[in-house]
Scaffold this active site. Structure first.
Site, PDB file in Angstrom:
ATOM      1  N   ASP A  31      -0.871 140.954  38.083  1.00 32.90           N
ATOM      2  CA  ASP A  31      -1.023 139.982  36.996  1.00 32.90           C
ATOM      3  C   ASP A  31       0.096 138.960  36.979  1.00 32.90           C
ATOM      4  O   ASP A  31      -0.112 137.792  36.676  1.00 32.90           O
ATOM      5  CB  ASP A  31      -1.072 140.702  35.647  1.00 32.90           C
ATOM      6  N   SER A  79       1.742 130.775  24.337  1.00 30.67           N
ATOM      7  CA  SER A  79       2.536 131.652  25.185  1.00 30.67           C
ATOM      8  C   SER A  79       3.995 131.230  25.079  1.00 30.67           C
ATOM      9  O   SER A  79       4.308 130.240  24.407  1.00 30.67           O
ATOM     10  CB  SER A  79       2.043 131.597  26.620  1.00 30.67           C
ATOM     11  N   LEU A  80       4.865 131.974  25.719  1.00 33.71           N
ATOM     12  CA  LEU A  80       6.298 131.691  25.577  1.00 33.71           C
ATOM     13  C   LEU A  80       6.846 130.946  26.779  1.00 33.71           C
ATOM     14  O   LEU A  80       6.425 131.192  27.912  1.00 33.71           O
ATOM     15  CB  LEU A  80       7.071 133.007  25.434  1.00 33.71           C
ATOM     16  N   GLU A 125      13.391 141.606  21.769  1.00 34.94           N
ATOM     17  CA  GLU A 125      12.335 142.636  21.739  1.00 34.94           C
ATOM     18  C   GLU A 125      11.817 142.861  23.146  1.00 34.94           C
ATOM     19  O   GLU A 125      11.862 141.946  23.970  1.00 34.94           O
ATOM     20  CB  GLU A 125      11.156 142.143  20.871  1.00 34.94           C
ATOM     21  N   LYS A 127       9.111 142.926  26.043  1.00 36.26           N
ATOM     22  CA  LYS A 127       7.887 142.134  26.256  1.00 36.26           C
ATOM     23  C   LYS A 127       6.900 143.038  26.995  1.00 36.26           C
ATOM     24  O   LYS A 127       6.923 143.146  28.223  1.00 36.26           O
ATOM     25  CB  LYS A 127       8.216 140.887  27.077  1.00 36.26           C
ATOM     26  N   ASP A 129       3.730 144.403  28.727  1.00 40.23           N
ATOM     27  CA  ASP A 129       2.716 143.747  29.537  1.00 40.23           C
ATOM     28  C   ASP A 129       1.374 144.423  29.284  1.00 40.23           C
ATOM     29  O   ASP A 129       0.915 145.247  30.059  1.00 40.23           O
ATOM     30  CB  ASP A 129       3.123 143.868  31.013  1.00 40.23           C
ATOM     31  N   ARG A 148      -6.972 137.259  22.946  1.00 38.43           N
ATOM     32  CA  ARG A 148      -6.337 135.946  23.008  1.00 38.43           C
ATOM     33  C   ARG A 148      -7.331 134.883  23.460  1.00 38.43           C
ATOM     34  O   ARG A 148      -7.317 133.764  22.977  1.00 38.43           O
ATOM     35  CB  ARG A 148      -5.170 136.019  23.998  1.00 38.43           C
ATOM     36  N   GLU A 183       0.440 143.591  20.953  1.00 38.34           N
ATOM     37  CA  GLU A 183       0.049 143.856  22.328  1.00 38.34           C
ATOM     38  C   GLU A 183      -0.602 145.240  22.368  1.00 38.34           C
ATOM     39  O   GLU A 183      -0.043 146.196  21.837  1.00 38.34           O
ATOM     40  CB  GLU A 183       1.347 143.850  23.158  1.00 38.34           C
ATOM     41  N   TYR A 235       4.105 142.890  16.667  1.00 31.22           N
ATOM     42  CA  TYR A 235       5.402 142.238  16.576  1.00 31.22           C
ATOM     43  C   TYR A 235       5.442 140.985  15.715  1.00 31.22           C
ATOM     44  O   TYR A 235       6.470 140.344  15.606  1.00 31.22           O
ATOM     45  CB  TYR A 235       5.920 141.890  17.976  1.00 31.22           C
ATOM     46  N   LYS A 325      12.353 136.828  31.811  1.00 38.02           N
ATOM     47  CA  LYS A 325      11.498 137.528  32.791  1.00 38.02           C
ATOM     48  C   LYS A 325      12.345 138.386  33.720  1.00 38.02           C
ATOM     49  O   LYS A 325      13.383 137.938  34.215  1.00 38.02           O
ATOM     50  CB  LYS A 325      10.748 136.498  33.653  1.00 38.02           C
ATOM     51  N   CYS A 419      -3.655 147.808  72.915  1.00 42.50           N
ATOM     52  CA  CYS A 419      -4.324 147.576  71.640  1.00 42.50           C
ATOM     53  C   CYS A 419      -4.775 148.917  71.063  1.00 42.50           C
ATOM     54  O   CYS A 419      -5.412 149.700  71.785  1.00 42.50           O
ATOM     55  CB  CYS A 419      -5.516 146.648  71.851  1.00 42.50           C
ATOM     56  N   CYS A 422      -8.846 149.008  71.377  1.00 35.92           N
ATOM     57  CA  CYS A 422      -9.608 149.012  72.632  1.00 35.92           C
ATOM     58  C   CYS A 422      -8.759 149.333  73.857  1.00 35.92           C
ATOM     59  O   CYS A 422      -9.247 149.295  74.980  1.00 35.92           O
ATOM     60  CB  CYS A 422     -10.312 147.671  72.814  1.00 35.92           C
ATOM     61  N   CYS A 435      -4.052 141.237  71.107  1.00 35.32           N
ATOM     62  CA  CYS A 435      -4.985 141.928  71.988  1.00 35.32           C
ATOM     63  C   CYS A 435      -5.871 140.822  72.564  1.00 35.32           C
ATOM     64  O   CYS A 435      -6.538 140.110  71.813  1.00 35.32           O
ATOM     65  CB  CYS A 435      -5.839 142.921  71.196  1.00 35.32           C
ATOM     66  N   CYS A 440     -12.996 143.385  71.682  1.00 38.10           N
ATOM     67  CA  CYS A 440     -12.319 144.516  71.021  1.00 38.10           C
ATOM     68  C   CYS A 440     -13.031 144.830  69.701  1.00 38.10           C
ATOM     69  O   CYS A 440     -13.226 143.939  68.865  1.00 38.10           O
ATOM     70  CB  CYS A 440     -10.869 144.119  70.772  1.00 38.10           C
TER      71      CYS A 440
HETATM   72  S1  IVH Z   1       6.008 136.733  20.540  1.00 41.04           S
HETATM   73  C1  IVH Z   1       3.818 132.475  21.509  1.00 41.04           C
HETATM   74  N1  IVH Z   1       6.831 139.099  21.159  1.00 41.04           N
HETATM   75  O1  IVH Z   1       3.905 137.931  25.724  1.00 41.04           O
HETATM   76  C2  IVH Z   1       3.538 133.896  21.562  1.00 41.04           C
HETATM   77  N2  IVH Z   1       5.099 138.187  22.472  1.00 41.04           N
HETATM   78  O2  IVH Z   1       3.860 134.574  26.429  1.00 41.04           O
HETATM   79  C3  IVH Z   1       4.715 134.570  21.051  1.00 41.04           C
HETATM   80  N3  IVH Z   1       4.274 139.669  24.245  1.00 41.04           N
HETATM   81  O3  IVH Z   1       0.848 137.050  25.582  1.00 41.04           O
HETATM   82  C4  IVH Z   1       4.543 135.958  21.013  1.00 41.04           C
HETATM   83  N4  IVH Z   1       5.614 141.336  23.803  1.00 41.04           N
HETATM   84  O4  IVH Z   1       1.210 138.769  23.767  1.00 41.04           O
HETATM   85  C5  IVH Z   1       5.984 138.127  21.468  1.00 41.04           C
HETATM   86  N5  IVH Z   1       7.689 141.180  21.578  1.00 41.04           N
HETATM   87  C6  IVH Z   1       6.820 140.242  21.870  1.00 41.04           C
HETATM   88  C7  IVH Z   1       5.890 140.353  22.925  1.00 41.04           C
HETATM   89  C8  IVH Z   1       5.054 139.304  23.196  1.00 41.04           C
HETATM   90  C9  IVH Z   1       4.639 140.908  24.597  1.00 41.04           C
HETATM   91  C10 IVH Z   1       3.249 138.881  24.944  1.00 41.04           C
HETATM   92  C11 IVH Z   1       2.370 138.070  24.048  1.00 41.04           C
HETATM   93  C12 IVH Z   1       2.030 136.853  24.865  1.00 41.04           C
HETATM   94  C13 IVH Z   1       3.138 136.784  25.851  1.00 41.04           C
HETATM   95  C14 IVH Z   1       4.027 135.594  25.540  1.00 41.04           C
END
Ligand code: IVH
Length: 696
Positions: A31, A79-80, A125, A127, A129, A148, A183, A235, A325, A419, A422, A435, A440
């Site tokens: 992913d 998203s972040l 916090e 994150k 997945d 989402r 999540e 969260y 990340k 090979c 073959c 080869c 083959c």
């Molecule tokens: S805050 C703008 N807090 O990470 C969205 N997101 O790109 C802000 N995620 O798909 C979300 N843990 O579902 C936030 N502690 C956390 C998170 C979290 C996982 C996921 C969220 C989103 C992606 C952020």
């Protein structure tokens, strides 16, 4: 550097492919790698100003599943923005994460007009997945759960979430109305137990917990989900009515936990010291393996919720938070052996056979070792402890050897002399071993698989397992023989029946019309990938022309050789390096390839170019051209074709909307009109220069 538009198109093609195979349940990418593609796509689409309705990342219903009701989010699920180990500054130097975080923090302080002495605490916090979910609670009761989706609209998965027991059905002591975000995830142990059951039943395994969780939440019939152990981390409270909420994020998490929601208060850290924030991210990263869930990083947020509105957001990211990340996951495991894989062109690739190890969400037991010189350079030996990484690669890789723990008595891996399929003696060419036997069995199988694959003839139903059988049991050796297969022959094969056999025959029929470029891709000629195949098809128009030219070129017909001399013309074909041209045309004039073409023609496969691929060229794309007079080297239709392929339009008459008039000898009234209207007039050389921009 390649043109943004061309890269965007390529990315779009890759994303569509990966989305499709993901939906079919056989993803090839982790992913994180898919997200990387999507991010790059979004960046380019932003840069090019592509409107939302035409974009893949904001297209309605990105995760929409047939049969699920679409629900509009009251506030989009964004998203972040990310701090990334790969980020570089404007001079190309790697930017340390601490510097990136400091820059982000300073911007936020500036936006809030904080005085130098004023603190701005942050909360860190994990994150997780998993899959994002939006939850509506009314009078404490869960009323609706929505995926989402594309961020604006998602699928209603209320029954699935309720049944799974992942989130509280009722929030204790909470009245009014509120929307939570969080999540959903499948803990490792529960995921593994489920996969064990699948394995025992001989069914296809689920690739990773995240995909598995997404699949469970899209089950049409949710009964039984409660027993599978899906969990959640909630969260955020995005909005509330009639609910008294605390003013800090850490307090909201505590409030949620008191109400019975899993908000992981004990997993977060509040600090206004960036060094401490980063240290917590690193500490958490070190614990990554011992957690029951996958995390791909940490989220750093402003602690004071009162600031969120003032900080605002872009269309994609809120300004109150940023993701930290983690670098790609790397694991140590034992190298049990080195297998040698034979590719479609006979290339021999060493593949590591590993003691199975869990890396970034999947169990890895094979990994690429690329080529023999690379293997020798790393001095990888059977018995070694090796490092395996999945960094956006389809196939995991062995990135290094732990020499300190090398067991006694290991020996370097020997290059194969024969090979493995073959037993023909292998040949070395540059860094690769080949080869040289075109008959083959491994090569035959790989070539046919490639011919049927999506990028080539895209023959529905003819996957690797069936190809194995048609080669071993029906003696198919060459692409044209595929078109001679009969439904009753196929129906006799294992795991086939009348219906699937007929589907394959129908798939073969459909594939006959895909055109010359796809056939060229399918023949796996060295140096002929999709782009080259399209260029060749567009330039020559038909297999007949192409093969006749190949023969003349190989016979060193001066006119043919001259046509391709690099200083002649400017197209991809004229610009071909001599070595590449010789290799391609030698293969195209070989008796074996000619025989395949003749056979395909007999079977009714189209061997002419379909409409040529367009690949936008800056300065030409979107512009309107008018051609007039006789150009010195290009025929009028050739010039028009090249302009169209570069994304330009060709019109017959000059108006104020014309961008360029390309004028040759004896240009008449159109040239006059152009001069009258002040339209730029080009000679052929000027046009070629514009078209040339493609390669930059
Ligand atoms: S805050 C703008 N807090 O990470 C969205 N997101 O790109 C802000 N995620 O798909 C979300 N843990 O579902 C936030 N502690 C956390 C998170 C979290 C996982 C996921 C969220 C989103 C992606 C952020």
């Amino acid at each position: 550097m390649s043109d943004d538009r061309a890269e965007l198109e390529l990315l779009a093609e890759q994303l569509r492919y990966h989305e499709r195979i993901y939906r079919e349940g056989s993803p090839e990418l982790p992913d994180s790698a898919f997200d990387e593609l999507l991010e790059r796509y979004a960046l380019l689409a932003d840069r090019l100003g592509i409107p939302g309705s035409e974009r893949l990342d904001t297209r309605p219903g990105a995760d929409h599943t047939e049969g699920f009701q679409t629900v509009e989010h009251r506030f989009p699920m964004l998203s972040l923005e990310k701090l990334s180990p790969a980020r570089r500054d404007s001079k190309g130097a790697a930017m340390p994460l601490a510097e990136q975080l400091a820059a982000w923090y300073e911007r936020r302080r500036k936006d809030l007009e904080l005085t130098p002495g004023a603190g701005l605490p942050l909360i860190v916090e994990p994150k997780i997945d998993g899959i994002s979910v939006s939850l509506l609670y009314q009078e404490g009761l869960l009323r609706r759960a929505v995926t989402r989706g594309d961020g604006r609209r998602g699928d209603d998965i209320t029954r699935q979430v309720q049944e799974s027991g992942a989130v509280p059905e009722r929030l204790r002591g909470v009245s009014g109305e509120l929307e939570l975000r969080g999540e959903l995830y499948w803990p490792h142990a529960a995921f593994r137990a489920y996969n064990e059951e699948l394995r025992a039943a001989g069914e296809r395994l689920i690739v990773n917990p995240r995909n598995g969780c997404a699949g469970l939440m899209k089950r049409k019939d949710p009964s039984g989900l409660g027993a599978l152990g899906v969990k959640s981390f909630l969260y955020q409270v995005v909005w509330a009515r009639g609910v008294e909420l605390p003013q800090r994020q850490s307090e909201v998490l505590a409030w949620l936990e008191r109400a019975g929601a899993p908000a992981y208060c004990d997993q977060v850290r509040v600090s206004a010291e960036l060094a401490e924030v980063l240290a917590y991210c690193e500490q958490y990263q070190a614990r990554r393996d011992s957690l029951e869930f996958d995390i791909d990083g940490m989220v750093i947020k402003v602690e004071e919720l009162g600031f969120y509105d003032r900080l605002g957001s872009t269309g994609h990211h809120p300004h109150w938070g940023i993701a930290y990340k983690f670098p790609p996951e790397r694991k140590a495991t034992r190298l049990l052996g080195v297998a040698v894989q034979v590719g479609k062109s006979g290339k021999l690739t060493p593949v590591a056979e590993l003691e199975p190890v869990f890396v970034a969400g999947t169990v890895v037991s094979r990994a690429s070792l690329h080529n023999f010189p690379e293997l020798e350079r790393k001095d990888v030996r059977v018995g070694d402890q090796v490092w395996v990484e999945k960094a956006g690669e389809i196939i995991p890789q062995v990135v290094g050897v732990d020499l300190a723990h090398r067991p006694d008595g290991t020996v370097p891996v020997a290059r194969p002399e024969l090979c493995p399929s073959c037993s023909t003696p292998v040949l070395a060419e540059e860094i690769f071993l080949y080869c040289p036997n075109p008959a083959c069995p491994a090569q035959v199988r790989e070539r046919l698989q490639h011919f049927c694959s999506r990028h080539a003839l895209d023959i529905d139903g003819l996957g690797p397992a069936l190809i194995d059988q048609v080669t071993s049991k029906l003696d198919v050796r060459s692409p044209e023989q595929l078109f001679q297969l009969q439904a009753d022959q196929l129906a006799e094969l294992e795991r086939m029946g009348k219906k699937s056999a007929e589907n394959v025959i129908a798939g073969l029929q459909r594939a006959k019309g895909r055109g010359l470029a796809r056939v060229l891709v399918g023949l796996a000629i060295r140096h002929v990938g999709e782009t080259m195949a399209e260029d060749l098809a567009a330039y020559f128009g038909s297999a007949e022309e192409l093969l006749a030219f190949a023969e003349r070129y190989m016979a060193e017909d001066p006119e043919a050789v001259q046509r391709l001399s690099p200083d002649k013309g400017s197209g991809a074909i004229e610009g071909l390096a001599r070595k590449t041209a010789s290799s391609i045309f030698a293969e195209l004039s070989s008796p074996a390839v000619r025989k395949v073409f003749a056979g395909l023609e007999r079977e009714g496969v189209s061997l002419v170019a379909t409409s040529a691929r367009r690949s936008a060229v800056k300065g030409v794309a979107g512009k309107t051209f008018v051609l007039t007079g006789t150009l010195p080297t290009l025929k009028r239709n050739e010039a028009a074709e090249r302009i169209k392929r570069a994304g330009g339009k060709v019109s017959g008459s000059v108006s104020k909307n014309t961008d360029y008039v390309v004028a040759g000898a004896d240009a008449g009234s159109k040239l006059e009109k152009a001069q009258e209207l002040g339209v730029t007039v080009l000679e052929e050389a000027g046009l070629l220069e514009l078209l040339q921009a493609q390669g930059e």
